[in-house]
Scaffold this motif. Structure first.
Motif, PDB file in Angstrom:
ATOM      1  N   SER A  56       7.391  10.444 -30.612  1.00 54.98           N
ATOM      2  CA  SER A  56       8.239  11.578 -30.230  1.00 54.98           C
ATOM      3  C   SER A  56       9.377  11.099 -29.332  1.00 54.98           C
ATOM      4  O   SER A  56       9.348   9.970 -28.832  1.00 54.98           O
ATOM      5  N   CYS A  57      10.320  11.986 -29.110  1.00 50.32           N
ATOM      6  CA  CYS A  57      11.357  11.681 -28.124  1.00 50.32           C
ATOM      7  C   CYS A  57      10.729  11.646 -26.731  1.00 50.32           C
ATOM      8  O   CYS A  57      11.144  10.861 -25.874  1.00 50.32           O
ATOM      9  N   SER A  58       9.717  12.478 -26.515  1.00 51.02           N
ATOM     10  CA  SER A  58       9.018  12.450 -25.217  1.00 51.02           C
ATOM     11  C   SER A  58       8.464  11.045 -24.962  1.00 51.02           C
ATOM     12  O   SER A  58       8.567  10.528 -23.845  1.00 51.02           O
ATOM     13  N   LEU A  61      11.236   8.749 -23.978  1.00 48.02           N
ATOM     14  CA  LEU A  61      11.650   8.967 -22.590  1.00 48.02           C
ATOM     15  C   LEU A  61      10.646   8.323 -21.626  1.00 48.02           C
ATOM     16  O   LEU A  61      11.030   7.702 -20.630  1.00 48.02           O
ATOM     17  N   PHE A  83      15.051  19.443 -21.235  1.00 51.41           N
ATOM     18  CA  PHE A  83      13.692  19.649 -21.734  1.00 51.41           C
ATOM     19  C   PHE A  83      12.686  19.029 -20.766  1.00 51.41           C
ATOM     20  O   PHE A  83      12.948  18.017 -20.129  1.00 51.41           O
ATOM     21  N   SER A  85      10.145  17.240 -21.098  1.00 48.31           N
ATOM     22  CA  SER A  85       9.671  15.864 -21.316  1.00 48.31           C
ATOM     23  C   SER A  85      10.357  14.855 -20.402  1.00 48.31           C
ATOM     24  O   SER A  85       9.742  13.870 -19.992  1.00 48.31           O
ATOM     25  N   VAL A 128      21.215  14.365 -20.558  1.00 52.77           N
ATOM     26  CA  VAL A 128      20.879  15.006 -21.840  1.00 52.77           C
ATOM     27  C   VAL A 128      22.183  15.272 -22.585  1.00 52.77           C
ATOM     28  O   VAL A 128      23.121  15.822 -22.016  1.00 52.77           O
ATOM     29  N   ASP A 154      19.052  11.002 -23.072  1.00 49.68           N
ATOM     30  CA  ASP A 154      18.183  11.875 -23.857  1.00 49.68           C
ATOM     31  C   ASP A 154      19.049  12.418 -24.998  1.00 49.68           C
ATOM     32  O   ASP A 154      19.766  13.400 -24.858  1.00 49.68           O
ATOM     33  N   ALA A 156      17.939  13.497 -27.843  1.00 47.36           N
ATOM     34  CA  ALA A 156      17.003  14.189 -28.749  1.00 47.36           C
ATOM     35  C   ALA A 156      17.742  14.962 -29.831  1.00 47.36           C
ATOM     36  O   ALA A 156      17.318  15.007 -30.981  1.00 47.36           O
ATOM     37  N   GLN A 157      18.879  15.557 -29.448  1.00 46.43           N
ATOM     38  CA  GLN A 157      19.587  16.459 -30.373  1.00 46.43           C
ATOM     39  C   GLN A 157      20.779  15.788 -31.047  1.00 46.43           C
ATOM     40  O   GLN A 157      21.602  16.481 -31.638  1.00 46.43           O
ATOM     41  N   LYS A 183      14.837  19.541 -35.134  1.00 51.78           N
ATOM     42  CA  LYS A 183      16.055  18.739 -35.035  1.00 51.78           C
ATOM     43  C   LYS A 183      16.732  18.607 -36.410  1.00 51.78           C
ATOM     44  O   LYS A 183      16.158  18.951 -37.433  1.00 51.78           O
ATOM     45  N   GLY A 190       8.164  13.083 -34.231  1.00 55.30           N
ATOM     46  CA  GLY A 190       8.592  11.689 -34.223  1.00 55.30           C
ATOM     47  C   GLY A 190       9.783  11.493 -33.321  1.00 55.30           C
ATOM     48  O   GLY A 190      10.428  12.457 -32.906  1.00 55.30           O
ATOM     49  N   TYR A 319      16.811  26.126 -22.601  1.00 52.27           N
ATOM     50  CA  TYR A 319      16.026  25.630 -21.464  1.00 52.27           C
ATOM     51  C   TYR A 319      16.025  26.589 -20.273  1.00 52.27           C
ATOM     52  O   TYR A 319      17.078  27.025 -19.825  1.00 52.27           O
TER      53      TYR A 319
HETATM   54  C1  LIG Z   1      16.739  17.424 -24.925  1.00 59.11           C
HETATM   55  C2  LIG Z   1      15.361  17.207 -25.452  1.00 59.11           C
HETATM   56  N1  LIG Z   1      14.670  16.129 -25.047  1.00 59.11           N
HETATM   57  C3  LIG Z   1      13.426  15.873 -25.499  1.00 59.11           C
HETATM   58  C4  LIG Z   1      12.821  16.702 -26.402  1.00 59.11           C
HETATM   59  C5  LIG Z   1      11.431  16.379 -26.869  1.00 59.11           C
HETATM   60  O1  LIG Z   1      11.421  15.938 -28.202  1.00 59.11           O
HETATM   61  P1  LIG Z   1      10.044  15.605 -28.928  1.00 59.11           P
HETATM   62  O2  LIG Z   1       9.469  16.902 -29.376  1.00 59.11           O
HETATM   63  O3  LIG Z   1      10.428  14.712 -30.063  1.00 59.11           O
HETATM   64  O4  LIG Z   1       9.176  14.932 -27.935  1.00 59.11           O
HETATM   65  C6  LIG Z   1      13.484  17.837 -26.855  1.00 59.11           C
HETATM   66  C7  LIG Z   1      12.824  18.740 -27.798  1.00 59.11           C
HETATM   67  O5  LIG Z   1      13.206  19.834 -28.093  1.00 59.11           O
HETATM   68  C8  LIG Z   1      14.797  18.099 -26.368  1.00 59.11           C
HETATM   69  O6  LIG Z   1      15.504  19.177 -26.766  1.00 59.11           O
END
Ligand SMILES: Cc1ncc(COP(=O)(O)O)c(C=O)c1O
Length: 378
Positions: A56-58, A61, A83, A85, A128, A154, A156-157, A183, A190, A319
């Motif tokens: 995941s992106c989490s 991070l 987010f 995370s 972000v 970050d 993610a988007q 996304k 992932g 958020y």
């Molecule tokens: C800015 C941002 N960072 C991190 C995440 C987390 O992504 P993931 O669900 O792949 O862990 C999100 C998810 O919406 C996000 O919007």
């Protein structure tokens, strides 16, 4: 009444084919052929030197915070409008999140909102890219270079977005992408961690494999693999990579369609006589149509969201400020008010946007949003 969901993930090409190939490959765990292809394509499309498909992106991070070496007593500056995370990644290292305000026009961190918070304990800045926009990043990078601060993006988007001629991605530190269902490009769940640093990449390869040099063993560079660094189980299944690969192959088509919807809605609604405001993109930034959102007066937002729902449109907020969250209060990292964060968080109306939104759905979305705004903002 038409029903427009907030998001609708759809196969766009080779998802089924690649998934079946993957199922038949007898390699369902991670770092198999589909992962290698996905990472290669990601590197080509984003011009990144190194990229790793993770859960995941989490996770990306968390890995970034591990790589930066932060620990108790260290501070990380990050947006409250972000987010959870990112804040968790800091807390998991027992470091302290310091929440910065965003710029009211770009909805991103800026040098002006970050600089006053930098002190001797600042070890990382984590920004972000809201809606795929890298507004503010050049200034933040300069600050990080000159003060030896680790810079985490970050992103993610951000797949499909670019700055000037360069796609979002390449960095001497780390950029973290999400391939979550919500996304533009999805593998279900992932993420991807990317870096241009060979040194960081060689640590990532170990950290994602529970801190072992397993990949070196597979390449025949060591005769057995062992525990050589801190790490965890961040490797994602090759089955998921198969889906992500098929989606990534269509990145340009997906981005084009989302941007067409974004522009159509934004142009049709305009600024409603100054009563709604959109995210501003500096001219070198080309977004990717990930977020279709505007800001209204905070007093009217919830009513607008509920009116849209009554028309079958799944509009939503985004958020909620992290610095006001119950956990931030419980661990004493809440802060006094961040005014722009408040205005954007509590004023944001996020409309549905997805690749296969039909022209009919888009027209309905525009018509109903316009009529709700007319009745609530007059
Ligand atoms: C800015 C941002 N960072 C991190 C995440 C987390 O992504 P993931 O669900 O792949 O862990 C999100 C998810 O919406 C996000 O919007």
């Amino acid at each position: 009444m038409m029903k427009i969901p907030f998001n609708r993930p759809v196969p766009v090409g080779n998802e089924e084919k690649y998934l079946i190939e993957s199922l038949n490959s007898q390699k369902w765990s991670g770092r198999g052929p589909k992962t290698i292809q996905l990472e290669k394509l990601f590197k080509e499309k984003t011009h990144s030197k190194h990229a790793f498909f993770v859960t995941s992106c989490s996770s990306a991070l968390e890995l970034s915070c591990l790589l930066s070496g932060i620990g108790p007593g260290d501070e990380v500056i990050l947006p409250s409008f972000g987010f959870v995370s990112a804040a968790n990644a800091v807390i998991l290292r027992r470091a302290k999140p310091v929440f910065a305000d965003i710029d009211l026009n770009t909805w991103n961190l800026s040098a002006a909102t970050v600089e006053p918070l930098i002190g001797s304990k600042t070890k990382d800045i984590l920004t972000v890219h809201y809606g795929g926009s890298t507004a503010g990043v050049d200034d933040l990078r300069k600050i990080c270079e000159s003060r030896k601060i680790f810079f985490i993006e970050d992103a993610a988007q951000s797949l499909g977005a670019s700055r000037g001629k360069l796609p979002v991605g390449p960095t001497p530190w780390t950029s973290c992408f999400s391939l979550h269902d919500t996304k533009n490009i999805s593998s279900g769940e992932g993420g991807i961690i990317a870096t241009d640093s060979a040194e960081l990449a060689s640590r990532i390869e170990i950290m994602i494999e529970k801190g072992t040099n397993r990949q070196k063993f597979f390449r025949g560079e060591v005769d057995k693999y062992t525990w050589v660094d801190v790490g965890s189980s961040y490797v994602a299944s090759d089955l998921l990579a198969a889906v992500g690969l098929a989606q990534l192959e269509k990145l340009e088509i997906i981005t084009q369609r989302r941007m067409a919807i974004y522009q159509q809605v934004r142009e049709a609604l305009g600024d409603f006589g100054g009563r709604i405001s959109w995210q501003q993109f500096p001219k070198e930034i080309i977004p990717n149509g990930h977020v279709l959102a505007f800001r209204v007066d905070t007093e009217r937002r919830d009513q607008i969201l509920s009116d849209l729902k009554s028309h079958g449109i799944s509009a939503t907020f985004h958020y909620v400020p992290l610095h006001e969250a119950p956990f931030a209060k419980a661990i004493g990292v809440d802060q006094s008010s961040l005014q722009n964060t408040f205005k954007v968080s509590y004023g944001l109306v996020r409309l549905p946007i997805f690749y296969d939104m039909t022209d009919k759905e888009c027209a309905y979305l525009i018509e109903k949003t316009r009529s709700v705004l007319e009745s609530r903002l007059s």
